[in-house]
Design a protein around this motif. Structure first.
Motif: not given
Ligand code: MG
Ligand code: AMP
Length: 352
Positions: A185-186, A254, A297-298, A301
């Motif tokens: 997820g990152i 996402s 990115d994180a 998510t």
């Molecule tokens: Mg992500």
């Protein structure tokens, strides 16, 4: 450009030295023309997705620079790929419950950032999510929903607070009952920014690195024009819901339309809510703009897990961070923007 030949110059009523100066000027002009930055682009399959690197570069080193950016992402993939038993991350997971182990600077930094986002999101983002991801994958294979007991036994092994880092020693310890790490997820956001950083260190100040829905825009295009990137309609792949103009920022989307499990005729997101053990199906698509790739990115998510209200509240509390959520379904979907998201949007009449 018209360039006169030397013999033609001799027939002109000008002195030899003036003629020589003219020749030098023409040569310099031609050289500077050949240094005008032009776009170069390559696409490869990496990190389980199509990755495109585009750079504006004036000299012949452009293909080499792009290859170096791909090599950096490949290096990160070989460290962080959970599906590769020889990766550093798989090896780290096999050390769960044992003594602290020393890892590479990349793995350590990314774990550090994962835990920071874990704390920031109250555990909505959790890098120890692995047992739940595996459970839902198995459920999809056997075409049957997991039962309560299976969900409980996987959920108990998900707890980012049991990952202990020591920056002095670059060491990691996974305390029981945590059994594995998943940085899916990152990692792509981190890799995109790392590739951009590598390009910058090689003198390339203008690049767009795009691993799937994760984008890092380095600098601007020549002439100071920002990069323009599209946000895909989660219900219609060939359609864009908006276009964003960005520079020196990450844009990450996402969504459950990209990767999902299908069980008993229902479609489930590949993003799992660590609080319930169930796939997060609140928001079909979340796009985050932030200064750094891993963070964007994180957060994308995490906001998918948190949903509209808590997700927006989180994003509003963070500097230089904006998000766009798509809610509803194919027939009636709505766009929900954080307070300053629209400053990045290219007005409809300016889109090509
Ligand atoms: Mg992500
Ligand atoms: P993304 O496409 O960036 O949202 O990442 C999805 C991937 O992150 C999944 O395929 C899992 O590997 C992992 N993942 C799923 N749920 C979570 C979660 N709640 N926190 C952290 N990682 C997750």
């Amino acid at each position: 450009m018209n360039v006169c030949t030397f013999s033609a110059l001799r027939r002109l009523p000008i002195s030899f030295s003036a003629c020589l100066r003219l020749l030098v000027w023409v040569t310099l002009a031609l050289c500077s023309c050949s240094r005008v930055a032009t776009p170069h682009s390559k696409t490869r399959t990496l990190m389980d997705t199509l990755v495109t690197v585009t750079i504006y570069d004036a000299d012949k080193s452009a293909p080499g620079n792009i290859d170096a950016a791909f090599a950096r992402m490949k290096e990160l993939e070989s460290l962080l790929n959970v599906h590769d038993p020889t990766s550093e991350l798989s090896w780290l997971s096999r050390q769960a419950g044992k003594q602290p182990v020393t890892v590479s600077a990349d793995t350590f930094s990314l774990l550090e950032e994962s835990l920071r986002i874990g704390r920031l999101t109250g555990g909505a983002f959790d890098p120890t999510i692995s047992p739940l991801v595996s459970l839902w994958k198995q459920a999809a294979q056997r075409k049957r929903l997991p039962d309560k007991r299976e969900l409980e036994s996987a959920s108990i092994r998900v707890d980012y607070r049991k990952v202990i880092l020591d920056r002095e020693a670059f060491s990691v310890r996974l305390l029981p009952p945590v059994s594995a790490i998943d940085l899916g997820g990152i990692a792509k956001g981190y890799a995109a920014e790392e590739a951009a950083r590598l390009l910058l260190s090689r003198g390339v100040g203008s690049a767009l690195v795009e691993p799937g829905g994760d984008i890092f825009a380095l600098g601007t295009k020549p002439g100071g024009k920002p990069w323009v990137v599209g946000v895909q309609n989660p219900f219609e792949e060939s359609d864009f819901i908006t276009r964003l103009s960005v520079s020196d920022a990450a844009v990450v989307t996402s969504g459950n339309y990209r990767r999902f499990f299908e069980i008993e005729g229902r479609r489930f997101s590949h993003i799992i809510d660590p609080r319930t053990g169930w796939p997060a199906d609140l928001v079909p698509s979340v796009t985050v703009i932030a200064p750094h790739g891993a963070e964007a990115d994180a957060l994308a998510t995490a906001v998918s897990v948190l949903g509209v209200d808590a997700g927006l509240e989180l994003v509003e509390s963070l500097p230089e961070t904006e998000c766009l959520l798509v809610t509803g379904d194919k027939d009636s979907f709505k766009l929900v923007r954080s307070s300053s998201f629209s400053k990045y949007e290219v007005p409809a009449d300016k889109r090509r």
